[in-house]
Design an enzyme around this catalytic site. Structure first.
Site, mmCIF file in Angstrom:
data_model
loop_
_atom_site.group_PDB
_atom_site.id
_atom_site.type_symbol
_atom_site.label_atom_id
_atom_site.label_comp_id
_atom_site.label_asym_id
_atom_site.label_seq_id
_atom_site.Cartn_x
_atom_site.Cartn_y
_atom_site.Cartn_z
ATOM 1 N N ASP A 94 0.568 -1.126 -0.091
ATOM 2 C CA ASP A 94 -0.045 -0.007 -0.005
ATOM 3 C C ASP A 94 0.863 1.196 -0.150
ATOM 4 O OD1 ASP A 94 0.987 -0.614 2.779
ATOM 5 O OD2 ASP A 94 -0.982 -0.310 3.414
ATOM 6 N N ASP A 97 6.894 3.870 3.299
ATOM 7 C CA ASP A 97 7.241 5.002 4.226
ATOM 8 C C ASP A 97 8.678 4.786 4.537
ATOM 9 O OD1 ASP A 97 6.743 6.666 6.246
ATOM 10 O OD2 ASP A 97 6.113 5.410 7.736
HETATM 11 P P1 IMP Z 1 7.899 1.306 6.612
HETATM 12 O O1 IMP Z 1 8.439 -0.040 6.864
HETATM 13 O O2 IMP Z 1 8.005 2.416 7.291
HETATM 14 O O3 IMP Z 1 7.961 1.584 5.183
HETATM 15 O O4 IMP Z 1 6.275 0.921 6.857
HETATM 16 C C1 IMP Z 1 5.204 0.592 6.039
HETATM 17 C C2 IMP Z 1 4.324 0.090 6.616
HETATM 18 O O5 IMP Z 1 3.691 1.032 7.685
HETATM 19 C C3 IMP Z 1 3.070 0.080 5.612
HETATM 20 O O6 IMP Z 1 2.877 -1.309 5.059
HETATM 21 C C4 IMP Z 1 1.817 0.465 6.507
HETATM 22 O O7 IMP Z 1 1.188 -0.850 7.114
HETATM 23 C C5 IMP Z 1 2.293 1.190 7.566
HETATM 24 N N1 IMP Z 1 2.175 2.696 7.352
HETATM 25 C C6 IMP Z 1 3.066 3.718 7.136
HETATM 26 N N2 IMP Z 1 2.730 4.948 6.833
HETATM 27 C C7 IMP Z 1 1.360 4.725 7.038
HETATM 28 C C8 IMP Z 1 0.291 5.643 6.859
HETATM 29 O O8 IMP Z 1 0.288 6.864 6.811
HETATM 30 N N3 IMP Z 1 -0.952 4.972 7.050
HETATM 31 C C9 IMP Z 1 -1.207 3.877 7.296
HETATM 32 N N4 IMP Z 1 -0.200 2.809 7.516
HETATM 33 C C10 IMP Z 1 1.294 3.414 7.156
HETATM 34 MG MG MG Z 2 -0.093 -2.045 7.329
#
Ligand code: IMP
Ligand code: MG
Length: 178
Positions: A94, A97
């Site tokens: 989705d 981040d």
């Molecule tokens: P990352 O490992 O920091 O890239 O985080 C990724 C995961 O964090 C995604 O797969 C989402 O499940 C969750 N996530 C990050 N930002 C958001 C947001 O703004 N809304 C909802 N879920 C988020």
């Molecule tokens: Mg998630």
């Protein structure tokens, strides 16, 4: 809640993504692997726009909450992914981040010996990404705000919204949440 990306804008972007995937793989068989649970809406819409011989897989990723915050290890369950050895894989999530999740997922998928792994996300918080990953396909770059809808959740809610919205303080539960 403040709507950031409308349903119409999302659907137009997904049409474009599907057309790009079509052109890039040109009739080669593809396995689209969606990351549960956030990618399921995107997965359903995207694959219906792709005109290729196609298989679908799912990966379940649950993060272990270690004593220190975000760098928690992921437990990845590939039981719902068909055999991808020597196949082209499009890994679908989705949102990108920090990128720590996608980084570990890519490593896990690569251990299954695919021919090549590419990545696609609907949303990219580019200014927060700390790992060296550029998604091969993405729908929208968004600012550093917490967003929900179209698969994305806050505490497992709001995934069903057909648009992307930023949560505002008034949307957050009071301290005595139930
Ligand atoms: P990352 O490992 O920091 O890239 O985080 C990724 C995961 O964090 C995604 O797969 C989402 O499940 C969750 N996530 C990050 N930002 C958001 C947001 O703004 N809304 C909802 N879920 C988020
Ligand atoms: Mg998630």
């Amino acid at each position: 809640m403040k709507v950031l990306i409308t349903e119409t804008e999302i659907q137009a972007a997904i049409k474009q993504l599907a057309a790009q995937v079509d052109a890039d793989y040109r009739g080669r068989p593809l396995t689209v692997v969606g990351v549960l649970t956030g990618s399921v809406i995107l997965l359903a819409d995207l694959i219906r726009g792709i005109n290729l011989p196609l298989r679908v897989g799912l990966l379940q990723a649950s993060s272990y909450r270690g004593e220190s915050t975000t760098s928690g290890r992921l437990e990845i369950n590939p039981d719902y992914t068909p055999d991808i050895a020597d196949r082209d894989v499009l890994l679908l999530d989705d949102i990108l981040d920090t990128g720590k999740t996608l980084e570990q997922l890519i490593r896990r998928v690569e251990s299954l010996q695919p021919r090549r792994v590419r990545t696609a996300v609907l949303l990219w918080k580019r200014e927060r990404t700390t790992v060296d990953i550029t998604p091969d396909y993405f729908g929208f770059e968004i600012p550093n705000e917490f967003v929900v809808g179209y698969g994305l959740d806050y505490d497992d809610q709001y995934r069903n919204l057909p648009y992307i919205a930023a949560l505002e303080p008034a949307d957050l539960p009071e301290s005595d949440t139930t």
